[in-house]
Design an enzyme around this catalytic site. Structure first.
Site, PDB file in Angstrom:
ATOM      1  N   TYR A 130       0.816  -1.215   0.000  1.00  0.00           N
ATOM      2  CA  TYR A 130       0.000   0.000   0.000  1.00  0.00           C
ATOM      3  C   TYR A 130       0.857   1.275   0.000  1.00  0.00           C
ATOM      4  O   TYR A 130       0.347   2.357  -0.322  1.00  0.00           O
ATOM      5  CB  TYR A 130      -0.933   0.035   1.209  1.00  0.00           C
ATOM      6  CG  TYR A 130      -1.897  -1.115   1.310  1.00  0.00           C
ATOM      7  CD1 TYR A 130      -2.117  -1.986   0.251  1.00  0.00           C
ATOM      8  CD2 TYR A 130      -2.595  -1.338   2.497  1.00  0.00           C
ATOM      9  CE1 TYR A 130      -3.005  -3.052   0.369  1.00  0.00           C
ATOM     10  CE2 TYR A 130      -3.476  -2.386   2.617  1.00  0.00           C
ATOM     11  CZ  TYR A 130      -3.678  -3.243   1.561  1.00  0.00           C
ATOM     12  OH  TYR A 130      -4.546  -4.298   1.685  1.00  0.00           O
ATOM     13  N   HIS A 178       0.987 -11.425   1.858  1.00  0.00           N
ATOM     14  CA  HIS A 178      -0.070 -10.723   1.119  1.00  0.00           C
ATOM     15  C   HIS A 178      -0.709 -11.587   0.038  1.00  0.00           C
ATOM     16  O   HIS A 178      -1.900 -11.459  -0.243  1.00  0.00           O
ATOM     17  CB  HIS A 178       0.495  -9.447   0.496  1.00  0.00           C
ATOM     18  CG  HIS A 178      -0.540  -8.394   0.271  1.00  0.00           C
ATOM     19  ND1 HIS A 178      -0.269  -7.051   0.287  1.00  0.00           N
ATOM     20  CD2 HIS A 178      -1.870  -8.481   0.029  1.00  0.00           C
ATOM     21  CE1 HIS A 178      -1.367  -6.359   0.072  1.00  0.00           C
ATOM     22  NE2 HIS A 178      -2.359  -7.209  -0.097  1.00  0.00           N
TER      23      HIS A 178
END
Length: 272
Positions: free
Chosen positions: A44, A102
């Site tokens: 992010y 992730h």
């Protein structure tokens, strides 16, 4: 039971794609209504911004549940632990409450990244470890490979996608699910049922969606920059959907509307 539910963190404030002051204002609003669980990721690019935002608010560390995720590009052994240490430095933390992988690695061999995730846990860099976007077969294999409990499998989960196989896998392995894309990026609001049920329960349509997810035993991860929506997303614990209405919503999962496809994300596995 999910670590999120065990510790009262079943409502998670997601931070993607927020950065800078926009993130800071949203986090302050979220803390103001009661959020204490926050989700970020190396991918992010906002770990440092989240760390700064939380430091400004001066909350006791023991009140917080901070989750971050290791980028697949950092799965090689020479990069993994260093990347986690950098994440913690950016977040201004000594440890992550939950450290996720992730995505599954390209090629499907999950052992190396799981072993490094467990090493991060042994080093005290993470209180709990977790995975994201794993299939049922991967959940089963991870259960065998890793001695430490796997706290969660974060997956796309909303009323327009049939994730019954993953729910069964969660029950089998003890690896609970947590949701992203909880309102299918707004697609759920195309379905009149949520407005109908919202009127019946005196709630907003989005609150009906989130309550359904919670009653499915799945933690919810939501993001908004609007204080009214942040407040509404948090306020879903004081009502219960009937079994009949739960079933009506669950019927919509046959739509099988998936947002995160293999065309969109190169790490996406062949979904269940």
């Amino acid at each position: 039971m999910s670590i999120y539910f065990q510790n009262g963190f079943e409502r998670v404030f997601g931070t993607y794609p927020l950065k800078g002051e926009e993130l800071a204002h949203a986090v302050a609003a979220a803390v103001g209504v009661g959020y204490r669980a926050f989700d970020t990721a190396q991918m992010y690019g906002n770990e440092a911004d989240l760390g700064t935002a939380l430091a400004r608010l001066k909350l006791p560390r023991e009140e917080l549940c901070i989750a971050t995720k290791v980028h697949p590009d950092n799965f090689p052994k020479e990069r993994f632990i260093a990347s986690v240490r950098q994440s913690l430095e950016d977040l201004r933390l000594d440890y992550a409450d939950i450290l996720f992988l992730h995505w599954p690695p390209v090629g499907g061999d999950i052992r190396p990244s799981l072993e490094l995730l467990e090493e991060a846990h042994r080093l005290g860099l993470a209180r709990n470890i977790a995975v994201s976007n794993y299939t049922v077969a991967m959940m089963r294999e991870a259960k065998k490979l890793v001695a430490a409990p796997i706290a969660s499998n974060q997956v796309e989960f909303h009323p327009l996608l049939d994730q019954s196989k993953l729910l069964a896998g969660a029950a089998e392995t003890g690896i609970s699910l947590s949701a992203y894309c909880s309102v299918a990026r707004g697609k759920v609001f195309d379905y009149p049922l949520f407005k109908e049920l919202g009127e019946a329960y005196g709630r907003l349509p989005g609150q009906i969606v989130l309550r359904w997810i919670l009653q499915m035993g799945v933690a919810v991860n939501t993001m908004s920059t609007k204080p009214a929506n942040i407040h509404a997303n948090f306020g879903v614990m004081d009502f219960t959907l009937s079994s009949i209405d739960m079933a009506r919503i669950t019927e919509l999962t046959k739509t099988n509307y998936r947002i995160v496809t293999q065309d969109l994300v190169k790490w996406a596995p062949a979904w269940d």
